[in-house]
Design a protein around this motif. Structure first.
Motif, short mmCIF file in Angstrom:
data_model
loop_
_atom_site.label_atom_id
_atom_site.label_comp_id
_atom_site.label_asym_id
_atom_site.label_seq_id
_atom_site.Cartn_x
_atom_site.Cartn_y
_atom_site.Cartn_z
N ALA A 202 0.83 -1.21 0.00
CA ALA A 202 0.00 0.00 0.00
C ALA A 202 0.86 1.26 0.00
N GLY A 203 1.96 1.24 0.75
CA GLY A 203 2.87 2.39 0.76
C GLY A 203 3.50 2.62 -0.60
N TRP A 204 3.93 1.55 -1.25
CA TRP A 204 4.52 1.68 -2.59
C TRP A 204 3.49 2.23 -3.58
N LEU A 205 2.27 1.69 -3.52
CA LEU A 205 1.23 2.14 -4.45
C LEU A 205 0.90 3.62 -4.25
N LEU A 206 0.66 4.03 -3.01
CA LEU A 206 0.31 5.42 -2.75
C LEU A 206 1.48 6.35 -3.08
N GLY A 207 2.69 5.93 -2.73
CA GLY A 207 3.86 6.75 -3.06
C GLY A 207 4.03 6.94 -4.54
N ARG A 212 4.11 10.55 -9.15
CA ARG A 212 3.87 10.73 -10.58
C ARG A 212 2.74 11.72 -10.88
N GLY A 213 2.15 12.27 -9.82
CA GLY A 213 1.11 13.27 -10.03
C GLY A 213 -0.19 12.72 -10.56
N TRP A 214 -0.47 11.46 -10.32
CA TRP A 214 -1.70 10.86 -10.82
C TRP A 214 -2.91 11.19 -9.94
N LEU A 244 -3.50 -2.84 11.90
CA LEU A 244 -2.74 -1.77 12.55
C LEU A 244 -1.28 -1.80 12.12
N LEU A 245 -0.72 -3.00 12.03
CA LEU A 245 0.66 -3.11 11.56
C LEU A 245 0.78 -2.65 10.11
N ALA A 246 -0.22 -2.96 9.29
CA ALA A 246 -0.18 -2.59 7.87
C ALA A 246 -0.15 -1.07 7.68
N VAL A 247 -1.02 -0.35 8.39
CA VAL A 247 -1.06 1.11 8.20
C VAL A 247 0.20 1.77 8.78
N THR A 248 0.77 1.17 9.81
CA THR A 248 2.02 1.72 10.36
C THR A 248 3.17 1.57 9.36
N ILE A 249 3.30 0.40 8.77
CA ILE A 249 4.33 0.17 7.75
C ILE A 249 4.09 1.07 6.55
N MET A 250 2.85 1.26 6.19
CA MET A 250 2.49 2.14 5.07
C MET A 250 2.97 3.57 5.32
N GLY A 251 2.74 4.09 6.52
CA GLY A 251 3.15 5.44 6.84
C GLY A 251 4.66 5.60 6.87
N ILE A 252 5.36 4.63 7.46
CA ILE A 252 6.82 4.70 7.52
C ILE A 252 7.42 4.65 6.12
N TRP A 253 6.85 3.83 5.26
CA TRP A 253 7.32 3.74 3.87
C TRP A 253 7.22 5.10 3.19
N LEU A 254 6.07 5.76 3.34
CA LEU A 254 5.87 7.05 2.70
C LEU A 254 6.79 8.12 3.29
N ALA A 255 6.99 8.11 4.61
CA ALA A 255 7.80 9.13 5.27
C ALA A 255 9.25 9.09 4.82
N ASN A 256 9.72 7.92 4.40
CA ASN A 256 11.13 7.78 4.03
C ASN A 256 11.33 7.57 2.54
N PRO A 258 11.76 9.30 -0.98
CA PRO A 258 12.04 10.63 -1.55
C PRO A 258 10.98 11.03 -2.57
N GLY A 259 10.64 12.30 -2.57
CA GLY A 259 9.72 12.83 -3.57
C GLY A 259 8.26 12.72 -3.24
N VAL A 260 7.91 12.11 -2.10
CA VAL A 260 6.50 11.99 -1.73
C VAL A 260 6.12 13.21 -0.90
N PRO A 261 5.06 13.94 -1.28
CA PRO A 261 4.68 15.17 -0.55
C PRO A 261 4.01 14.86 0.78
N VAL A 262 4.79 14.38 1.73
CA VAL A 262 4.25 13.98 3.02
C VAL A 262 3.66 15.18 3.76
N ARG A 263 4.29 16.35 3.61
CA ARG A 263 3.80 17.54 4.33
C ARG A 263 2.35 17.85 3.95
N ASP A 264 2.01 17.69 2.66
CA ASP A 264 0.64 17.97 2.23
C ASP A 264 -0.35 17.00 2.87
N ILE A 265 0.08 15.77 3.07
CA ILE A 265 -0.80 14.77 3.69
C ILE A 265 -0.95 15.05 5.18
#
Length: 661
Positions: A202-207, A212-214, A244-256, A258-265
């Motif tokens: 899920a982290g890879w997909l959302l990232g 890519r601006g989709w 709960l483990l899945a959403v935690t891993i998802m967030g950590i993936w996005l936070a680290n 590069p290029g993902v606009p985490v601040r906007d989220i």
């Protein structure tokens, strides 16, 4: 049944009141949310969460906890644990097992829980949580190593704790039904693998979608929230309690990534998490009657004491052994360990199931868990900040200013504040200007305050406000727009645009992207720079009963003074702004811009000179010495608007510096 709409609206009003009261008293809001939930629930009988939501109560709780965990994990960047990797790893592994064991033994000895129920209670309550850690850190403000360790522990350990609780529950049921261990061990491995795989996918997909601006900006928050819910639900559907483990891993993936606009989220998720957190604590607290808690008696307080003062210190001692943390930081880390919403939700769910199985003392599981939550939150809300100060492991109060710019104007203002004991730090990408500030003894940062490097390395200890004093208006507005999230919109200030007066409204920047306007309508950077180059000085004058603010302003009608800052008797500096009128009284200190004569001779309020043209006016009348003249360093020199920093091109003497061209 009461009107559901009225009850939902009432929950919102109660949450708002609790949050406001906590803000005024500067304590974590969770304390008042829990007390409010008990007050409107079992005490007043106004709120019955089970009747209001029915079977939807626990699904709503689960989805809300998932959002809170995801929002918290978005702040977990690996660089924060630099030097703390081993500490964090031990806190969420071996340290958790120690806390688990101590809790299980304590509740078995003092409350006579059966061993299997004691092990389940230990698994549920051995963890801290981000729902209580994050608000507590905002109030306590510990030093960075302690804050990072607590934040990582709280967020990582929540899904781990839920996982351990599920394993303990499955093992308990399996042993009571079939006496088989294999089912529980298989469930543990399957839950862990499912959460990791679904979260990473899920982290890879959302990232990828975001990079890519989709996903258009207008659908960003909706898309992220929908994917978080989907990841949580799909993971739980594949393997119970792995969401709960899945959403935690998802967030950590996005936070680290590069290029993902985490601040906007984050901006949206932080607000949503606060709303959900407020509602959850009120709802779950409303399900626990005070009589159930008081009925546990003194043995329950003994369990609480053992977990606080035996289990937590042992866990921290093991986790920090051989680390670079000093004893003060270890002591504060051992002191802070509040329990959160996951413990409340999981215990409420398991208590219902175990009571149906006629497990002895199962009816005491939920009140004992809530006693632990309420006890740790109340105790640490009241004592954590004083303990941090006692151990000298707390950041100083954020009363200082981060100053964007190191030009002559920024240096003069920064020097005046610094001399009055106000913490400052000047940021600029121009090394020459910054080097002059360093020679004046001012703390500096070489780089843009809105750079990614600054987000990770800029030291803002003691700095709770921002002054945008740069040369370019557009850069100032960019900085203030970015700084509003960190400092708050009331604590971000910028100079007025150089041509605000008379400029058509359609050419002005939207106020939503600007800081509060400083000083006076036409006192932009170039006006200030010209005044300093012409001999004006930034001086500090102390008011008294015989020399008030009105006299200060009228003391020199031929060369009017421009007040810049007012320092109250405690030394807290308030900028003069266009949207607020200050009325300083006796004992206050005014930092103002005095339009002195070029030769440095002051009038009635003259003061001793200083490097960069900063002087101090002493006494009730502001004079320094019998003749009121500046000292040896009081004259305008090349450092502030003279030849060395002449304008780009001819470098005409007296013009603003190179960094101000």
């Amino acid at each position: 049944m009461r009107n559901p709409e009225l009850m939902l609206a009432g929950i919102g009003l109660v949450a708002m009141g609790a949050q406001w009261l906590a803000w005024r008293l500067r304590v974590p809001a969770i304390l008042f949310l829990l007390l409010a939930g008990i007050a409107v629930g079992p005490l007043a009988g106004w709120l019955d969460p089970d009747a209001l939501f029915g079977e939807l109560l626990f699904p709503l709780v689960s989805l809300s906890v998932a959002v809170i965990l995801f929002e918290g994990s978005l702040t977990l960047e690996f660089h924060q644990t630099r030097g703390l990797e081993r500490v964090v790893r031990r806190l969420v592994t071996g340290g958790t097992l120690i806390a688990w064991a101590v809790a299980a033994v304590a509740v078995h000895v003092f409350l006579d829980f059966p061993w299997d129920l004691a092990v389940l209670f230990g698994a549920i309550t051995a963890v801290t949580g981000p729902t209580v850690i994050a608000p507590l850190l905002k109030t306590v403000r510990p030093v960075a190593p302690v804050a990072h360790a607590l934040r990582w522990e709280g967020i990582l350990i929540d899904p781990i704790g839920a996982l351990l609780a599920v394993v303990a529950y499955d093992l308990m049921v399996a042993l009571r039904m079939t006496h088989e261990w294999s089912h529980a061990l298989w469930a543990f491995g399957a839950t862990l693998a499912t959460g990791l795989c679904v979260g990473a996918a899920a982290g890879w997909l959302l990232g990828t979608l975001l990079r890519r601006g989709w996903v258009p900006d207008s659908l960003l928050n909706l898309s992220v929230l929908a994917l978080v819910f989907a990841a949580f639900a799909l993971s739980n559907a594949a393997q119970h309690e792995s969401g709960l483990l899945a959403v935690t891993i998802m967030g950590i993936w996005l936070a680290n990534r590069p290029g993902v606009p985490v601040r906007d989220i984050l901006e949206f998720k932080e607000t949503l998490s606060q709303i959900l957190l407020s509602a959850l604590f009120i709802l779950l607290a409303a399900r626990v009657a005070p009589g159930q808690i008081f009925g546990l008696g003194w043995p329950a307080l003994a369990v609480l004491a053992v977990m606080l003062w035996v289990g937590r210190p042992l866990k921290v001692l093991f986790s920090t052994w051989g680390s670079g943390l000093n004893w003060r930081e270890r002591g504060l880390l051992a002191w802070i360990a509040p329990r959160g919403i996951v413990a409340a939700a999981v215990s409420a769910l398991f208590a219902l199931r175990l009571e149906k199985m006629d497990v002895p003392h199962a009816d005491r599981l939920l009140p004992m868990t809530f006693l632990l939550i309420i006890g740790t939150v109340i105790w640490q809300s009241l004592t954590a900040r004083p303990m941090a100060r006692l151990l000298k492991a707390a950041e100083p109060d954020r009363v200082g200013f981060l100053i964007a710019g190191a030009n002559p104007v920024a240096r003069a203002i920064g020097q005046a504040l610094h001399e009055q004991g106000v913490p400052v730090r000047l940021c600029d990408s121009d090394w020459y200007s910054l080097s002059l500030a360093r020679m004046m003894g001012l703390p500096t940062y070489h780089g843009s305050p809105v750079s990614e490097h600054a987000q990770r390395n800029l030291d803002t200890t003691g700095l709770g406000r921002l002054l945008a004093l740069g040369v370019r208006d557009d850069v100032n507005q960019l900085i203030t727009a970015r700084a509003r999230d960190e400092f708050g919109k009331r604590k971000v200030f910028s100079l007025p645009r150089s041509q605000d007066a008379g400029q058509a409204e359609k050419h002005l920047l939207d106020a939503a992207y600007r800081g509060r306007t400083l000083f006076a309508p036409e006192l932009g950077y170039w006006k200030l720079s010209a005044l300093l180059a012409a001999g004006a000085r930034v001086k500090a004058t102390r008011l008294s009963d015989s020399f008030d603010f009105a006299q200060y302003l009228a003391a020199r009608p031929d060369h009017p003074v421009i007040p810049l800052f007012a320092l109250n008797p405690k030394g807290y500096a308030l900028p003069f702004t266009l949207d607020e009128t200050l009325q300083p009284g006796a004992g206050w200190t005014i930092i103002g811009l005095h339009e002195d004569e070029p030769n440095g001779v002051n009038g009635a309020n003259g003061g001793g000179g200083g490097v960069a043209g900063v002087a101090s006016a002493n006494g009730a009348n502001g004079t320094n010495g019998a003749n009121g003249t500046n000292g040896a360093n009081g004259t305008n020199d090349a450092k502030d608007g003279g030849g060395a920093e002449g304008s780009a091109g001819a470098r005409t003497p007296g013009m603003p510096g190179a960094d101000g061209s």
